[in-house]
Design a protein around this motif. Sequence first.
Motif, PDB file in Angstrom:
ATOM      1  N   GLY A 600       0.791  -1.227   0.000  1.00 45.02           N
ATOM      2  CA  GLY A 600       0.000   0.000   0.000  1.00 45.02           C
ATOM      3  C   GLY A 600       0.818   1.269   0.000  1.00 45.02           C
ATOM      4  O   GLY A 600       0.293   2.348  -0.170  1.00 45.02           O
ATOM      5  N   ALA A 604       3.278   1.791  -5.799  1.00 43.95           N
ATOM      6  CA  ALA A 604       2.037   2.521  -6.100  1.00 43.95           C
ATOM      7  C   ALA A 604       1.691   2.498  -7.587  1.00 43.95           C
ATOM      8  O   ALA A 604       0.522   2.303  -7.941  1.00 43.95           O
ATOM      9  CB  ALA A 604       2.136   3.953  -5.588  1.00 43.95           C
ATOM     10  N   ALA A 608      -1.814   0.908  -8.991  1.00 43.62           N
ATOM     11  CA  ALA A 608      -2.751   1.767  -9.729  1.00 43.62           C
ATOM     12  C   ALA A 608      -3.072   1.204 -11.109  1.00 43.62           C
ATOM     13  O   ALA A 608      -4.199   1.334 -11.593  1.00 43.62           O
ATOM     14  CB  ALA A 608      -2.168   3.169  -9.862  1.00 43.62           C
ATOM     15  N   THR A 623      -2.119   5.497   3.891  1.00 46.51           N
ATOM     16  CA  THR A 623      -1.879   5.365   2.441  1.00 46.51           C
ATOM     17  C   THR A 623      -2.632   4.179   1.878  1.00 46.51           C
ATOM     18  O   THR A 623      -3.231   4.261   0.802  1.00 46.51           O
ATOM     19  CB  THR A 623      -0.369   5.203   2.160  1.00 46.51           C
ATOM     20  OG1 THR A 623       0.329   6.220   2.863  1.00 46.51           O
ATOM     21  CG2 THR A 623      -0.076   5.300   0.680  1.00 46.51           C
ATOM     22  N   GLU A 626      -6.353   4.832   1.640  1.00 40.34           N
ATOM     23  CA  GLU A 626      -6.724   5.854   0.654  1.00 40.34           C
ATOM     24  C   GLU A 626      -6.451   5.439  -0.788  1.00 40.34           C
ATOM     25  O   GLU A 626      -7.189   5.806  -1.693  1.00 40.34           O
ATOM     26  CB  GLU A 626      -5.974   7.155   0.970  1.00 40.34           C
ATOM     27  CG  GLU A 626      -6.505   7.846   2.232  1.00 40.34           C
ATOM     28  CD  GLU A 626      -5.542   8.883   2.775  1.00 40.34           C
ATOM     29  OE1 GLU A 626      -4.578   9.222   2.055  1.00 40.34           O
ATOM     30  OE2 GLU A 626      -5.740   9.356   3.905  1.00 40.34           O
ATOM     31  N   THR A 627      -5.375   4.679  -1.011  1.00 42.47           N
ATOM     32  CA  THR A 627      -4.969   4.400  -2.396  1.00 42.47           C
ATOM     33  C   THR A 627      -5.423   3.047  -2.924  1.00 42.47           C
ATOM     34  O   THR A 627      -5.599   2.902  -4.129  1.00 42.47           O
ATOM     35  CB  THR A 627      -3.434   4.482  -2.546  1.00 42.47           C
ATOM     36  OG1 THR A 627      -2.831   3.502  -1.687  1.00 42.47           O
ATOM     37  CG2 THR A 627      -2.920   5.852  -2.156  1.00 42.47           C
ATOM     38  N   ASP A 629      -7.687  -0.283  -3.855  1.00 49.35           N
ATOM     39  CA  ASP A 629      -9.080  -0.595  -4.195  1.00 49.35           C
ATOM     40  C   ASP A 629      -9.668  -1.520  -3.133  1.00 49.35           C
ATOM     41  O   ASP A 629     -10.844  -1.438  -2.802  1.00 49.35           O
ATOM     42  CB  ASP A 629      -9.153  -1.272  -5.568  1.00 49.35           C
ATOM     43  CG  ASP A 629      -8.565  -0.401  -6.662  1.00 49.35           C
ATOM     44  OD1 ASP A 629      -8.763   0.825  -6.603  1.00 49.35           O
ATOM     45  OD2 ASP A 629      -7.888  -0.930  -7.559  1.00 49.35           O
TER      46      ASP A 629
END
Length: 706
Positions: A600, A604, A608, A623, A626-627, A629
């Motif tokens: 996480g 990144a 993504a 992090t 928030e980032t 899925d």
Amino acid sequence: MSKSDEKVYRIQGLTCTDCAAAFEANVKRIPSVKSAKVNFGAAKITVKGVVSIKSIEKAGAFDNLQIRHENEQKVKQVTFWRQRTNLKVYFAVLFLIGSFLLRLQLGEEHILPVIGYALTIIIGGYSLFVKGIKNLIRMNFDMSTLMTVAIIGAAAIGEWGEGAIVVILFAISEALERYSMDKARQSIESLMDLSPKEAIIRRHGEELVVRAEEIQIGDTMIIKPGQKVAMDGVVVKGRSYINQATITGESIPVDKKENDVVFAGTVNQEGLLEVNVTKRVEDSTLAKIIHLVEEAQAEKAPSQQFVDRFAKYYTPAIILFALFLVMFPPLAFNAEWSEWIYRGLTVLVVGCPCALVISTPIAIVTAIGNAARNGVLIKGGIYLEEAGLMKVVAFDKTGTLTKGTPVVTDLIPFHKYQKSHLTIAAAIEKHSQHPLATAVVKKAEQNNLDVDDYCVEDFQTYTGRGVSARVQDDMYFIGSLAFFEEKLKMKLPNDMRKEISNLQKQGKTVIIFGSEKQVIFILAIADEVRSSVANVVIRLYELGIEKIVMLTGDNEQTAKSLGRKIGMSHIQAELLPEEKLNVIKELKISHGKVAMVGDGVNDAPALAASSVGIAMGGAGTDTALETADIALMSDDLNQLTYTIELSRKALRIIKQNILLSLTIKVIALILVIPGWLTLWLAIFADMGATLIVTLNSLRLLKLKKK
């Protein structure tokens, strides 16, 4: 959009998507409201503008909706059977039974049974008619409109009894729908009750009981054995076992000591803890989980988007078909008007898309809520579906397949080795910031060696190679083989080189400790593999995952050694972050759906680029929350297989619900043509379909992490 004049309210009594849309439209019509958005899954409305709760409740009066502030405690709900909205059903049923008995005694043509049926229709369907007539005036043909036209039409052609039965069955259907939606939402609403509303705080040497919202960052919180933790914080005194199941899904309590993080909503089981508060109540990990899950329940999955598009055309088509049945046979073939009006009304009743519309959202709300209860945070319906469709799973190594904490696995002594040499090495490494240094210090502590016994002088770092320092007037060096050969011009004997080579083949990192003249000992360090990894890899293949890939920046020898150990066949090593990104893109081209599992924070770009980015150890990592899925809140990879199983079960249930509701509709519509379907049978079929898809969706609550 500015958040300053935006407020969130909770809605009690919201059970159908049509009602949610109507309520949202009503709130938007309030003059002082700039915008409004209903989250049906979470039963919340976000309103921008200055408006009172009374005004919002008035906008929802058509469905007896109750409104409260987001953080306001829920009013204790009356038992389902005693709810005010159900009382009218009981009275209507009594009138229906009485009217039926009167008809048997006095005959079908007598006025008293008709009056009884009329009272049944008025009592049981009053709120329905208010909504339906308003919608009819606005030319808004939703479920309420169709039912209102059908019931009034039945009364108009003299079918009072059937109209009354339709009202009763519809009221029962609404009550069951309300009960099932409340049941589906309970998994998240129960999380809100986990965090205590007050805590014991020490301020200026005095212990006070303070409301949670008044606790400030930096306060010292006193948590006694058996108490729940009210706020996120760091332990400053004491030691205890904390049950973190509410946050991470872990069933085994976790040992917490000084400098360890604790989360709001968890339970202190044994010792007394003093905790320094690090987050306000609205920023706690539990609050973030609840917020993100509720937002996720509002996100429409592809299957739900399909159903919404289908329903948009389906309802007008049903109305046109009903008009055709009413008009065409009497005009074209001089058929009896009352008979075909009756059949047209039956089409309106059976055509209500209740079961179809609710088939997907109730499954998604239930699945996402159940996942949160088991320590898995799914950020939306689309990711719930994607997780069940994935063909490839790619893993980052460090911190995902391994614990991310290197440990000393081997100590091989050479020239006049003594325990004091390990103490000296640990004392030197204590000054280093390198990740491997902590493993050496930990090794010394495990052997009960005091690293503070030695004074370290002239400490120097050689980036990427090693360190040196003076201890008791002797110079010592710690580093790689290349460091010793280049810095000290030392030629290591063949047996030592062979030992180093063997350790490296096992996937271990080797560091050497010695003086200016000789090697004293060799340490082999490895990152511990998570105990569950091998079983998870096997389970993923059993679940039909086509390819499981390990992506790492480590050297190829170490990566292959670990890959063989856990049974992973596809390994790509010595990758930079952008190279990992390219690998994910290539896998998507060749296999379609690809999940990337990481920590996480790192990787990144790869997370993504994947179809579903899955973060490990989301608890306490902002992090990750928030980032990613999907965030696995604990470090247990078994949550990954649970997520895939939950997703696939949800997909199966959604498909079953859509197929079932459409099949029942088609069969019922076919039976209308020969006149075999009565009004009450039509509503019974609609109610049955709604009940079946609801109960089918609630099966998702039973799936637990293994």
